[in-house]
Design a protein around this motif. Structure first.
Motif, PDB file in Angstrom:
ATOM      1  N   LYS A  45     -64.657  22.609 -18.069  1.00 56.21           N
ATOM      2  CA  LYS A  45     -65.961  23.086 -18.751  1.00 56.21           C
ATOM      3  C   LYS A  45     -66.164  22.457 -19.918  1.00 56.21           C
ATOM      4  O   LYS A  45     -67.220  21.783 -20.451  1.00 56.21           O
ATOM      5  CB  LYS A  45     -66.004  24.505 -18.944  1.00 56.21           C
ATOM      6  CG  LYS A  45     -67.380  25.108 -19.512  1.00 56.21           C
ATOM      7  CD  LYS A  45     -67.059  26.604 -19.822  1.00 56.21           C
ATOM      8  CE  LYS A  45     -68.294  27.539 -20.227  1.00 56.21           C
ATOM      9  NZ  LYS A  45     -68.311  27.394 -21.654  1.00 56.21           N
ATOM     10  N   ILE A  46     -65.192  22.253 -20.900  1.00 52.45           N
ATOM     11  CA  ILE A  46     -65.121  21.744 -22.228  1.00 52.45           C
ATOM     12  C   ILE A  46     -65.115  20.071 -22.092  1.00 52.45           C
ATOM     13  O   ILE A  46     -65.766  19.443 -22.808  1.00 52.45           O
ATOM     14  CB  ILE A  46     -64.026  22.142 -23.409  1.00 52.45           C
ATOM     15  CG1 ILE A  46     -64.104  23.711 -23.187  1.00 52.45           C
ATOM     16  CG2 ILE A  46     -64.204  21.456 -24.511  1.00 52.45           C
ATOM     17  CD1 ILE A  46     -65.463  24.265 -23.716  1.00 52.45           C
ATOM     18  N   ASN A  47     -64.343  19.859 -21.122  1.00 53.63           N
ATOM     19  CA  ASN A  47     -64.361  18.221 -20.851  1.00 53.63           C
ATOM     20  C   ASN A  47     -63.841  17.341 -21.941  1.00 53.63           C
ATOM     21  O   ASN A  47     -64.362  16.314 -22.186  1.00 53.63           O
ATOM     22  CB  ASN A  47     -65.649  17.704 -20.367  1.00 53.63           C
ATOM     23  CG  ASN A  47     -65.173  16.477 -19.430  1.00 53.63           C
ATOM     24  OD1 ASN A  47     -64.117  16.221 -19.042  1.00 53.63           O
ATOM     25  ND2 ASN A  47     -66.140  15.553 -19.290  1.00 53.63           N
ATOM     26  N   PRO A  48     -62.800  17.666 -22.783  1.00 58.13           N
ATOM     27  CA  PRO A  48     -62.263  16.730 -23.668  1.00 58.13           C
ATOM     28  C   PRO A  48     -61.331  15.739 -23.268  1.00 58.13           C
ATOM     29  O   PRO A  48     -61.140  15.726 -22.143  1.00 58.13           O
ATOM     30  CB  PRO A  48     -61.468  17.692 -24.731  1.00 58.13           C
ATOM     31  CG  PRO A  48     -60.896  18.653 -23.641  1.00 58.13           C
ATOM     32  CD  PRO A  48     -61.758  18.852 -22.709  1.00 58.13           C
ATOM     33  N   LYS A  49     -61.247  14.815 -24.050  1.00 52.39           N
ATOM     34  CA  LYS A  49     -60.130  13.462 -23.451  1.00 52.39           C
ATOM     35  C   LYS A  49     -58.881  14.547 -23.671  1.00 52.39           C
ATOM     36  O   LYS A  49     -58.379  15.053 -24.571  1.00 52.39           O
ATOM     37  CB  LYS A  49     -60.125  12.455 -24.457  1.00 52.39           C
ATOM     38  CG  LYS A  49     -61.460  11.687 -24.236  1.00 52.39           C
ATOM     39  CD  LYS A  49     -61.556  10.953 -22.885  1.00 52.39           C
ATOM     40  CE  LYS A  49     -62.757  10.038 -22.941  1.00 52.39           C
ATOM     41  NZ  LYS A  49     -62.863   9.575 -21.629  1.00 52.39           N
ATOM     42  N   VAL A  50     -58.131  14.406 -22.831  1.00 50.92           N
ATOM     43  CA  VAL A  50     -56.841  15.052 -22.702  1.00 50.92           C
ATOM     44  C   VAL A  50     -55.623  14.035 -22.453  1.00 50.92           C
ATOM     45  O   VAL A  50     -55.476  13.231 -21.724  1.00 50.92           O
ATOM     46  CB  VAL A  50     -56.922  16.151 -21.486  1.00 50.92           C
ATOM     47  CG1 VAL A  50     -55.491  16.786 -21.296  1.00 50.92           C
ATOM     48  CG2 VAL A  50     -57.848  17.118 -21.393  1.00 50.92           C
ATOM     49  N   ILE A  51     -54.746  14.369 -23.554  1.00 50.94           N
ATOM     50  CA  ILE A  51     -53.639  13.464 -23.418  1.00 50.94           C
ATOM     51  C   ILE A  51     -52.330  14.421 -23.087  1.00 50.94           C
ATOM     52  O   ILE A  51     -52.107  15.403 -23.828  1.00 50.94           O
ATOM     53  CB  ILE A  51     -53.296  12.840 -25.064  1.00 50.94           C
ATOM     54  CG1 ILE A  51     -54.574  11.941 -25.084  1.00 50.94           C
ATOM     55  CG2 ILE A  51     -52.121  12.346 -25.057  1.00 50.94           C
ATOM     56  CD1 ILE A  51     -55.505  12.579 -25.767  1.00 50.94           C
TER      57      ILE A  51
END
Length: 453
Positions: free
Chosen positions: A105-111
């Motif tokens: 839903k938020i869809n940040p770049k995930v590391i």
């Protein structure tokens, strides 16, 4: 700012009660009923010795506005008719499913970061660098398991642009669960050591377990690995990868590493960098952050600024100056043989007249324990002056030194913290450095507290 609403939760969990015409917003997600919150979603976790469902009344009193609920359990009479309950087969699985949905839903770049050593430091470095450009959220403390990782995701603010998640494990299959929840855009394997070899059987087993991180990697994602570790070659061939290390065949080669008492300097792609952390291994940790930042569009000045301002999580090469002028290095958060050797090598390069090691047991090594503890002694030689060990297993280091033909390092083992503390008080002198390193269960920070108070 609301994270989501009860109606959105109803789209995920279609069995529910208590949703009326008035919208219910959720600002927080929590599992500890004693925690005060504001419009929180309570998730009652069930363990071997506890059941969070028993504490719903406390959770409501402390600000819960809704709750997940195991559908096999009766709903208590005290629950208001307009209090939303979302029924699930298993609340932990429900929390994990919710975390994945919120991540999308938020869809940040995930590391996503895993590895035997350096996960937390690499997480801190990466978060600090990325915050130069992005609104960043990271795993707090060591919330890196099947409960902690989904909570870390659910605690991120709705305006998060970059999410850095640490992934820990003890057994096969655990990283696969975590990476499928997180679905990282960039995955990292910082290195392969001996941590949890008791459960995984060999370093090859450890590499295989860490390599599960690519199972949840997004289709257009990429993997960063310790390119000096041959055991990671198989996973590097499975997906788009970048190798990081000192070997000249790496994609990002780390050169000209130099240590002072305050910082580590090095070069990557002929550009100089410095970080306020000590050790050759820290140069590699920092390079993982540098490469990630490059992939996500940061320029060199932003990367340099982020590295300079980093604050590392506590008890990771934390410096304490005593009134006697002794420099205490608190690196006691955890230990493996790899990280212990790295810390010892840093101490050798620091400026001091006397250098003392206080090393505790490395736990969870099973049948490999004696051999691995003896291997640590291979790097203990001058300019190290004295070795003190605490615990049954670490005595192997003392025995190894005493058997060495030309041993010029004094070595003593202690069975009690009291005896160790009494000895160390005599060693608190100017121009002396004392390193503390051991597994979390050894609680060497208690010794530090005693001698520095």
């Amino acid at each position: 700012m609301a994270k989501f609403t009860a109606n959105w939760l109803a789209s995920l969990f279609p069995e529910y009660q208590g949703i009326g015409s008035v919208p219910v917003q959720i600002d927080d997600v929590f599992t500890d009923s004693r925690q005060y919150t504001h419009f929180g979603l309570f998730i009652p976790i069930e363990g071997e010795r506890f059941d969070g469902h028993e504490f719903l009344k406390d959770a409501i009193k402390n600000g819960a506005a809704a709750s997940l609920w195991n559908k096999q359990k009766s709903v208590p009479e005290f629950v208001p008719a307009d209090f939303p309950l979302f029924f699930v087969e298993d609340t932990l699985e429900g929390m994990q499913r919710l975390a994945n949905a919120y991540r999308l839903k938020i869809n940040p770049k995930v590391i996503g970061i895993t590895g035997s050593n350096g996960k937390t430091t690499t997480k801190d470095l990466t978060a600090n660098v990325l915050s130069e450009k992005y609104k960043t959220w990271k795993t707090k403390g060591n919330f890196n398991n099947h409960i902690g990782l989904p909570l870390s995701i659910l605690q991120m603010p709705p305006d998060t642009e970059a999410l850095i998640l640490e992934m820990g494990m003890n057994h096969f299959g655990e990283i696969e669960v975590l990476t499928n929840i997180a679905q990282p855009d960039i995955a990292m394997i910082t290195n392969i050591g001996e941590s949890h070899i008791e459960y995984l059987g060999s370093r090859e087993g450890i590499a295989k377990a860490k390599s599960e991180i690519v199972e949840g990697l997004k289709q257009d994602g990429c993997l960063l690995i310790d390119g000096d570790e041959p055991l990671l070659d198989p996973v590097a061939r499975k997906t788009r990868s970048y190798r990081i290390g000192e070997g000249t065949d790496n994609d990002y080669v780390i050169k000209s590493i130099q240590l002072s008492n305050e910082e580590t300097t090095f070069e990557v792609e002929n550009h100089p960098y410095s970080i306020p952390a000590l050790g050759r291994h820290q140069a590699k940790n920092a390079t993982f952050a540098i490469v990630t930042a490059k992939i996500l569009g940061l320029d060199k000045s932003q990367i340099e600024s982020g590295l300079q301002q980093v604050e590392l999580t506590g008890m990771r090469f934390e410096k304490i100056k005593t009134t006697e002028g002794t420099e205490i290095i608190n690196d006691a958060y955890n230990a493996s043989a790899t990280s212990m050797k790295a810390s010892i090598n840093v101490i050798k390069e620091m400026d001091a007249k006397r250098k003392i090691l206080v090393l505790g047991d490395i736990l969870e090594l099973g049948a490999f324990s004696k051999k691995i503890h003896r291997s640590v002694a291979d790097v203990i030689y001058p300019p190290i002056d004295i070795l003190y060990t605490y615990g049954e297993e670490s005595k192997e280091m003392v025995e190894s030194l005493r058997k060495r033909e030309e041993n010029r390092v004094e070595a003593y083992s202690f069975n009690t913290k009291e005896g160790l503390i009494e000895q160390l008080r005599n060693d608190l002198k100017p121009e002396t450095i004392i390193l503390f390193k051991g597994s979390r269960g050894m609680k060497l920070e208690k010794v530090i507290e005693e001698i520095t108070n």
